[in-house]
Enzyme design. Structure first.
Site, PDB file in Angstrom:
ATOM      1  N   ASN A  10       1.085  -1.197  -0.084  1.00 42.74           N
ATOM      2  CA  ASN A  10       0.112  -0.120   0.151  1.00 42.74           C
ATOM      3  C   ASN A  10       0.930   1.250   0.190  1.00 42.74           C
ATOM      4  O   ASN A  10       1.695   1.426   1.051  1.00 42.74           O
ATOM      5  CB  ASN A  10      -0.777  -0.039   1.325  1.00 42.74           C
ATOM      6  CG  ASN A  10      -1.887   1.037   1.566  1.00 42.74           C
ATOM      7  OD1 ASN A  10      -1.721   2.112   0.579  1.00 42.74           O
ATOM      8  ND2 ASN A  10      -2.088   1.540   2.538  1.00 42.74           N
ATOM      9  N   LYS A  12       0.239   4.260  -0.312  1.00 46.14           N
ATOM     10  CA  LYS A  12      -0.422   5.586   0.361  1.00 46.14           C
ATOM     11  C   LYS A  12      -0.190   6.524  -0.663  1.00 46.14           C
ATOM     12  O   LYS A  12      -0.114   6.597  -1.785  1.00 46.14           O
ATOM     13  CB  LYS A  12      -0.036   5.626   1.764  1.00 46.14           C
ATOM     14  CG  LYS A  12      -0.156   4.456   2.592  1.00 46.14           C
ATOM     15  CD  LYS A  12       0.036   4.483   4.104  1.00 46.14           C
ATOM     16  CE  LYS A  12      -0.100   3.102   4.927  1.00 46.14           C
ATOM     17  NZ  LYS A  12      -0.028   3.525   6.387  1.00 46.14           N
ATOM     18  N   HIS A  93      -9.491   1.390   4.829  1.00 45.97           N
ATOM     19  CA  HIS A  93      -8.413   1.735   5.348  1.00 45.97           C
ATOM     20  C   HIS A  93      -8.497   2.754   6.663  1.00 45.97           C
ATOM     21  O   HIS A  93      -9.205   3.661   6.494  1.00 45.97           O
ATOM     22  CB  HIS A  93      -7.108   2.050   4.736  1.00 45.97           C
ATOM     23  CG  HIS A  93      -5.659   2.213   5.302  1.00 45.97           C
ATOM     24  ND1 HIS A  93      -5.303   2.812   6.212  1.00 45.97           N
ATOM     25  CD2 HIS A  93      -4.669   1.175   5.125  1.00 45.97           C
ATOM     26  CE1 HIS A  93      -4.106   2.716   6.633  1.00 45.97           C
ATOM     27  NE2 HIS A  93      -3.648   1.565   5.893  1.00 45.97           N
ATOM     28  N   GLU A  95      -6.967   4.885   7.682  1.00 51.07           N
ATOM     29  CA  GLU A  95      -6.416   6.231   7.780  1.00 51.07           C
ATOM     30  C   GLU A  95      -7.677   7.155   7.026  1.00 51.07           C
ATOM     31  O   GLU A  95      -8.035   8.194   7.091  1.00 51.07           O
ATOM     32  CB  GLU A  95      -5.163   6.263   6.439  1.00 51.07           C
ATOM     33  CG  GLU A  95      -3.895   6.126   7.555  1.00 51.07           C
ATOM     34  CD  GLU A  95      -2.809   5.583   6.859  1.00 51.07           C
ATOM     35  OE1 GLU A  95      -2.652   5.754   5.710  1.00 51.07           O
ATOM     36  OE2 GLU A  95      -1.890   5.118   7.375  1.00 51.07           O
ATOM     37  N   GLU A 163      -5.595  -4.563  10.597  1.00 48.31           N
ATOM     38  CA  GLU A 163      -4.571  -3.763  10.627  1.00 48.31           C
ATOM     39  C   GLU A 163      -4.693  -2.942  12.267  1.00 48.31           C
ATOM     40  O   GLU A 163      -5.482  -1.979  12.252  1.00 48.31           O
ATOM     41  CB  GLU A 163      -4.350  -2.870   9.849  1.00 48.31           C
ATOM     42  CG  GLU A 163      -4.182  -3.369   8.350  1.00 48.31           C
ATOM     43  CD  GLU A 163      -3.446  -2.468   7.398  1.00 48.31           C
ATOM     44  OE1 GLU A 163      -2.506  -2.631   6.867  1.00 48.31           O
ATOM     45  OE2 GLU A 163      -4.273  -1.305   7.258  1.00 48.31           O
ATOM     46  N   GLY A 169       2.591   2.208  10.708  1.00 46.56           N
ATOM     47  CA  GLY A 169       3.740   3.185  10.409  1.00 46.56           C
ATOM     48  C   GLY A 169       4.509   3.593  11.749  1.00 46.56           C
ATOM     49  O   GLY A 169       5.133   4.484  11.795  1.00 46.56           O
ATOM     50  N   SER A 208       3.397  -1.951  10.261  1.00 48.57           N
ATOM     51  CA  SER A 208       4.750  -2.394  10.583  1.00 48.57           C
ATOM     52  C   SER A 208       5.334  -3.793  10.059  1.00 48.57           C
ATOM     53  O   SER A 208       6.210  -4.000  10.965  1.00 48.57           O
ATOM     54  CB  SER A 208       5.344  -2.080  11.974  1.00 48.57           C
ATOM     55  OG  SER A 208       4.676  -0.593  12.213  1.00 48.57           O
TER      56      SER A 208
END
Ligand code: PGA
Length: 249
Positions: A10, A12, A93, A95, A163, A169, A208
């Protein structure tokens, strides 16, 4: 049931034309590991160029609109993704759930649209740090899965990515034990939601994932692959993660 391992990057909001050679390098290297299904979900602006530069390699989007077309400024439809050369897409996701205020209902509609269009659809779920520390991770994630789960559409092309938000991250990963407990709870919930139809649905771990922890994560039962952010940007990091998946493939 044996499920083929699936390792997806991904990117991003990263990637410009200069990065096409890196995508080609990842695509070329991944051919050595043909028993692992792999691909990259790219910014919409790069999909067409990447798909042309790396024929036969799976390219995807990172979001899609639920509507077929029309007055939705800035949005991308399933037909547009496919037209540009995508065969897959990420929905829900964390985010986007957070920054774009996407609800479970929105995610469910997006997943249904993507599956109906024949895209490999990666549905993301995961808990916050506060929920994890409060001890409610499993029930929270299962509730989120049930509420975001597409109905009345074939789920043969569905994958679920667990996730934990606090692991994305941050360099922190869930322990193998926590991943195992969560993935087996998700597997059981999928069975409850869709019975035998859920058998081919792969459950990916994300947060991660790096070359040095991928092997340990893939060894966990009910882990059928990974959704990889930062470590998917460079072939030098991403290819060893794909290679680690071959041990289970
Ligand atoms: P990360 O991102 O690997 O950089 O933690 C994973 C993701 O957000 O899909």
């Amino acid at each position: 049931m044996a499920r083929q391992m699936l390792v997806v990057g991904n990117w991003k909001m990263n990637g410009l034309s200069d990065d096409i050679p890196e995508i080609v390098a990842i695509s070329e290297a991944s051919k050595q590991f043909a028993d692992v299904e792999t691909g990259l979900c790219l910014p919409a602006t790069l999909i067409d160029r990447a798909a042309r530069a790396a024929p036969g390699f799976a390219i995807g989007g990172q979001d899609v609109d639920k509507a077929e077309k029309g007055a939705h400024t800035g949005c991308v439809s399933t037909a547009m993704l496919k037209d540009a050369g995508s065969s897959m897409v990420i929905v829900g996701h964390s985010e986007r759930r957070e920054a774009q205020r996407e609800s479970d209902e929105d995610v469910r509609a997006k997943a249904a649209a993507a599956l109906s269009a024949g895209l490999l659809t990666i549905l993301c779920i995961g808990e916050s740090l506060a929920v994890r520390e409060g001890g409610g991770a499993i029930p929270t994630v299962l509730r989120q899965l049930e509420a975001s789960f597409p109905r009345e559409v074939s789920i043969v092309n569905l994958a679920v990515a667990y996730e934990p938000i606090w692991a994305i991250g941050t360099g922190r990963t869930a322990t193998a034990e926590d991943i195992g407990a969560m993935h087996s709870a998700i597997r059981a919930k999928l069975g409850e939601l869709s019975g035998e139809d859920a058998e081919p649905v792969r459950i990916l771990y994300g947060g991660s994932v790096k070359p040095d922890n991928a092997g340990e994560i893939f060894a966990v039962g009910d882990v059928d692959g990974a959704l990889v952010g930062g470590a998917s940007l460079k072939a030098a990091d991403f290819v060893p993660i794909i290679e680690a998946a071959t041990l289970k493939a």
